[in-house]
Design a protein around this motif. Sequence first.
Motif: not given
Length: 108
Positions: A51-55, A61-64, A85-101
């Motif tokens: 369920v967490v992986a789907v969310a 996808i939406v945020e990307g 997903i324990a690897f890719t979701f935090p990776l996405f969040l890190g890349m998102r944080a860098v992009a937003l910064h």
Amino acid sequence: MAIVWFALSAAGLVGTWWYNIAFFADPGGLGYLEGWFANAASASASIDLLVVAVAASIFMIVEGVRLGWARWVWVLVVLGAVIAIAFTFPLFLGMRAVALHRRASPER
């Protein structure tokens, strides 16, 4: 905050694959997905993870797309299913944080 996300991503990669490699070395008579539902505790954790992986995938996808990453964010979704997903979701969040910064920082 990006450093925290990248550290969690590394932990997710190492932690999951440490046990995946151990499982494939000695599956103990179970198939990989069969092991997910071997008992009530593992079934509960598996449903929780699914369920967490789907969310997380929907969010990525939406945020990307919102961040202009529509062409390659799908790679992270696929890697989430194939690697962890324990690897890719935090990776996405890190890349998102860098992009937003970068977006919030004034140009130099």
